[in-house]
Design a protein around this motif. Structure first.
Motif, mmCIF file in Angstrom:
data_model
loop_
_atom_site.group_PDB
_atom_site.id
_atom_site.type_symbol
_atom_site.label_atom_id
_atom_site.label_comp_id
_atom_site.label_asym_id
_atom_site.label_seq_id
_atom_site.Cartn_x
_atom_site.Cartn_y
_atom_site.Cartn_z
ATOM 1 N N LEU A 52 -17.649 8.601 -30.779
ATOM 2 C CA LEU A 52 -16.367 8.267 -31.118
ATOM 3 C C LEU A 52 -15.346 9.402 -30.948
ATOM 4 O O LEU A 52 -14.317 9.010 -30.620
ATOM 5 C CB LEU A 52 -16.284 7.592 -32.313
ATOM 6 N N LEU A 53 -15.808 10.271 -31.442
ATOM 7 C CA LEU A 53 -14.824 11.544 -31.661
ATOM 8 C C LEU A 53 -15.559 12.987 -31.139
ATOM 9 O O LEU A 53 -16.566 12.904 -31.097
ATOM 10 C CB LEU A 53 -14.484 11.590 -33.400
ATOM 11 N N TYR B 103 -13.019 -0.653 -33.419
ATOM 12 C CA TYR B 103 -13.173 0.561 -34.347
ATOM 13 C C TYR B 103 -11.676 0.862 -34.886
ATOM 14 O O TYR B 103 -10.649 0.660 -34.079
ATOM 15 C CB TYR B 103 -13.532 1.897 -33.617
ATOM 16 N N PHE B 104 -11.402 1.115 -36.120
ATOM 17 C CA PHE B 104 -10.153 1.333 -36.828
ATOM 18 C C PHE B 104 -10.587 2.622 -37.729
ATOM 19 O O PHE B 104 -11.458 2.976 -38.362
ATOM 20 C CB PHE B 104 -9.745 0.144 -37.515
ATOM 21 N N ARG B 105 -9.310 3.422 -37.730
ATOM 22 C CA ARG B 105 -9.480 4.560 -38.909
ATOM 23 C C ARG B 105 -8.136 4.747 -39.426
ATOM 24 O O ARG B 105 -7.040 4.246 -38.945
ATOM 25 C CB ARG B 105 -9.893 5.948 -38.137
ATOM 26 N N THR B 106 -8.172 5.453 -40.510
ATOM 27 C CA THR B 106 -6.788 5.719 -41.127
ATOM 28 C C THR B 106 -6.258 6.877 -40.584
ATOM 29 O O THR B 106 -7.085 7.681 -39.766
ATOM 30 C CB THR B 106 -7.196 6.030 -42.689
ATOM 31 N N TYR C 67 -6.285 0.832 -34.782
ATOM 32 C CA TYR C 67 -7.067 0.772 -33.595
ATOM 33 C C TYR C 67 -7.342 1.990 -32.794
ATOM 34 O O TYR C 67 -6.492 2.639 -32.381
ATOM 35 C CB TYR C 67 -6.623 -0.431 -32.818
ATOM 36 N N ILE C 68 -8.675 2.402 -32.536
ATOM 37 C CA ILE C 68 -9.041 3.165 -31.647
ATOM 38 C C ILE C 68 -9.266 2.625 -30.187
ATOM 39 O O ILE C 68 -10.655 2.163 -30.307
ATOM 40 C CB ILE C 68 -10.308 3.945 -32.236
ATOM 41 N N GLU C 69 -8.503 2.435 -29.436
ATOM 42 C CA GLU C 69 -8.348 1.900 -28.103
ATOM 43 C C GLU C 69 -9.589 2.415 -27.411
ATOM 44 O O GLU C 69 -10.333 1.359 -26.580
ATOM 45 C CB GLU C 69 -7.208 1.698 -27.534
ATOM 46 N N LEU D 175 -15.108 -0.747 -39.124
ATOM 47 C CA LEU D 175 -15.577 -1.516 -38.064
ATOM 48 C C LEU D 175 -15.262 -2.908 -38.007
ATOM 49 O O LEU D 175 -15.684 -3.742 -39.036
ATOM 50 C CB LEU D 175 -16.791 -1.285 -37.755
ATOM 51 N N VAL D 176 -14.713 -3.827 -37.068
ATOM 52 C CA VAL D 176 -14.888 -5.138 -37.083
ATOM 53 C C VAL D 176 -15.501 -5.558 -35.699
ATOM 54 O O VAL D 176 -15.140 -5.018 -34.769
ATOM 55 C CB VAL D 176 -13.095 -5.638 -36.993
ATOM 56 N N THR D 177 -16.332 -6.671 -35.949
ATOM 57 C CA THR D 177 -17.360 -7.165 -35.078
ATOM 58 C C THR D 177 -17.072 -8.722 -34.810
ATOM 59 O O THR D 177 -16.765 -9.415 -35.970
ATOM 60 C CB THR D 177 -18.834 -6.872 -35.410
ATOM 61 N N ILE D 178 -17.073 -9.020 -33.645
ATOM 62 C CA ILE D 178 -17.016 -10.632 -33.318
ATOM 63 C C ILE D 178 -18.425 -10.907 -32.746
ATOM 64 O O ILE D 178 -18.970 -10.370 -32.011
ATOM 65 C CB ILE D 178 -16.105 -10.967 -32.299
ATOM 66 N N ALA D 179 -19.045 -12.041 -32.995
ATOM 67 C CA ALA D 179 -20.134 -12.886 -32.573
ATOM 68 C C ALA D 179 -19.740 -14.148 -32.079
ATOM 69 O O ALA D 179 -19.225 -14.961 -32.983
ATOM 70 C CB ALA D 179 -21.164 -12.771 -33.712
ATOM 71 N N THR D 180 -20.282 -14.625 -31.136
ATOM 72 C CA THR D 180 -19.939 -15.921 -30.174
ATOM 73 C C THR D 180 -21.108 -16.281 -29.468
ATOM 74 O O THR D 180 -21.834 -15.163 -28.987
ATOM 75 C CB THR D 180 -18.470 -15.859 -29.662
ATOM 76 N N PRO D 181 -21.140 -17.381 -28.909
ATOM 77 C CA PRO D 181 -22.212 -17.814 -27.977
ATOM 78 C C PRO D 181 -22.271 -16.919 -26.765
ATOM 79 O O PRO D 181 -21.338 -16.724 -26.232
ATOM 80 C CB PRO D 181 -21.852 -19.416 -27.840
ATOM 81 N N ALA D 182 -23.498 -16.560 -26.372
ATOM 82 C CA ALA D 182 -23.576 -15.598 -25.180
ATOM 83 C C ALA D 182 -23.370 -16.277 -23.826
ATOM 84 O O ALA D 182 -22.755 -15.800 -23.138
ATOM 85 C CB ALA D 182 -24.873 -15.016 -25.278
#
Length: 370
Positions: A27-28, A62-65, A82-84, A115-122
């Motif tokens: 990430l860094l 990913y997000f950071r202060t 947001y860390i694009e 961290l923000v995660t999304i889960a949806t049908p594959a």
């Protein structure tokens, strides 16, 4: 009675221990001594049913202060940027369960991360993250989740398993090498109980010649207008689209061939169930939707019941239909995430198809969030 029901088991914790794949995917940039903190993925909580987890795909934002804060868990979402450059691609369960991130000690001493995660049908993503166009500062409070659409600009139907998860890297997570991510189900569901009642509002069994209030019904269509197109990442704010979504449900396979009565040996499925204490009362599990606004909710639903007609001219079977528009005048039909909203349709007759054309004798008793 106004009631709101929780889905069977809500998702409380989905623990992900996320660790960097390699130096190239870090990430860094590495600190002076190159030392890094590693956290590994592990699924726990209500996702212990690995069979469900394997049917989904995942993406991490990913997000950071901008600087270290006193309490990263309570820091407002507007302070997380947001860390694009490190947004992940969609990952199937196999890749997600092995996914690794790593972050340098220097970076963790300087910033806090969420961290923000999304889960949806594959098989088909039904929801996705997005930011408003031309947004200069992409902070977490501006992140939303929205419906996905096909080439004809028709929304893909929502199903039960759509989730958003969040996790903040804390000193405790670093010490354990584990990053807890709390997942919440995004969708709610409309449920309709179709029951026989007397004129005084008392529930009744259907007569012995009938199996269900949905006898002879071969298809139910739900036409939803003014549905929610997107939600804020925390599921608290709804954005409505002035369009229409049509969901169709086939009941032909659960009808008896000779009488077109509901065959309960076949019908105890996720679509309809004999759910109540009175014979023939039938629950229809309707569409999954995103939550409606708490105020100015204008969503409407038209239910069309297509049925095999009892009159057979010339010996040829014909079909007919009856329509029911919800909610009733002056009411709203609410949807909330991770709940189902029940509407009781009370009829004086044994079957919905026997209701008068002017819908006389029907009482609609919707449920409302409390």
């Amino acid at each position: 009675m106004k009631q709101l029901y929780l889905y069977g088991v809500s998702i409380i914790f989905l623990i992900l221990f996320l660790v960097g794949c390699s130096k190239d995917r870090s990430l860094l940039s590495s600190g002076m001594n190159g030392s890094r903190v590693e956290m590994f993925p592990e699924l726990e909580g209500s996702f212990k049913d690995e069979a469900i987890a394997k049917t989904l795909k995942y993406k991490i934002y990913y997000f950071r202060t901008q600087a270290k804060v006193t309490n990263p868990e309570t820091e407002p979402s507007s302070q997380y940027y947001y860390i694009e450059d490190f947004e992940t691609d969609w990952m199937d369960y196999s890749k997600f369960s092995k996914y690794i991130i790593n972050i340098t000690h220097d970076s963790l001493d300087t910033y806090d991360y969420r961290l923000v995660t999304i889960a949806t049908p594959a098989s088909q993503a039904e929801i996705e993250f997005f930011f408003p166009e031309n947004l200069e500062n992409k902070t977490l409070n501006n992140l939303s989740v929205r419906r996905t659409y096909n080439a004809n600009q028709e929304p893909y139907p929502l199903s039960l398993h759509n989730y958003i998860g969040t996790g903040t890297i804390t000193s405790s997570a670093i010490e354990m090498g584990k990053l807890p991510i709390n997942f919440k189900r995004v969708v709610g569901q409309l449920v309709f109980d179709i029951c026989r009642y007397d004129e005084h509002g008392n529930p009744l069994d259907v007569d012995m010649d009938f199996n269900s209030t949905l006898d002879r019904v071969c298809n139910i269509t739900a036409e939803i207008s003014n549905y929610t197109h997107s939600l804020s990442w925390d599921l608290l704010q709804s954005n409505v689209v002035n369009g229409t979504e049509v969901c169709s449900y086939n009941l032909s396979d659960v009808l008896m061939e000779d009488s077109y009565k509901i065959d309960w040996e076949k019908a105890e499925t996720s679509l309809i169930i004999s759910s109540l204490s009175f014979r023939g009362a039938t629950r229809f599990w309707g569409p999954y939707l995103l939550a409606t606004p708490l105020e100015n909710n204008t969503m409407k639903v038209k239910l069309t019941f297509k049925y095999h007609d009892t009159y057979v001219p010339g010996g040829e079977q014909t079909t007919n239909s009856i329509e029911l528009k919800l909610p009733s005048s002056g009411k709203t039909l609410p949807v909330q995430s991770n709940t189902f909203t029940r509407t009781t349709i009370k009829i004086l007759q044994n079957r919905i198809i026997d209701v008068k054309e002017d819908l006389g004798g029907i009482t609609i008793d919707p449920s409302f969030p409390q």
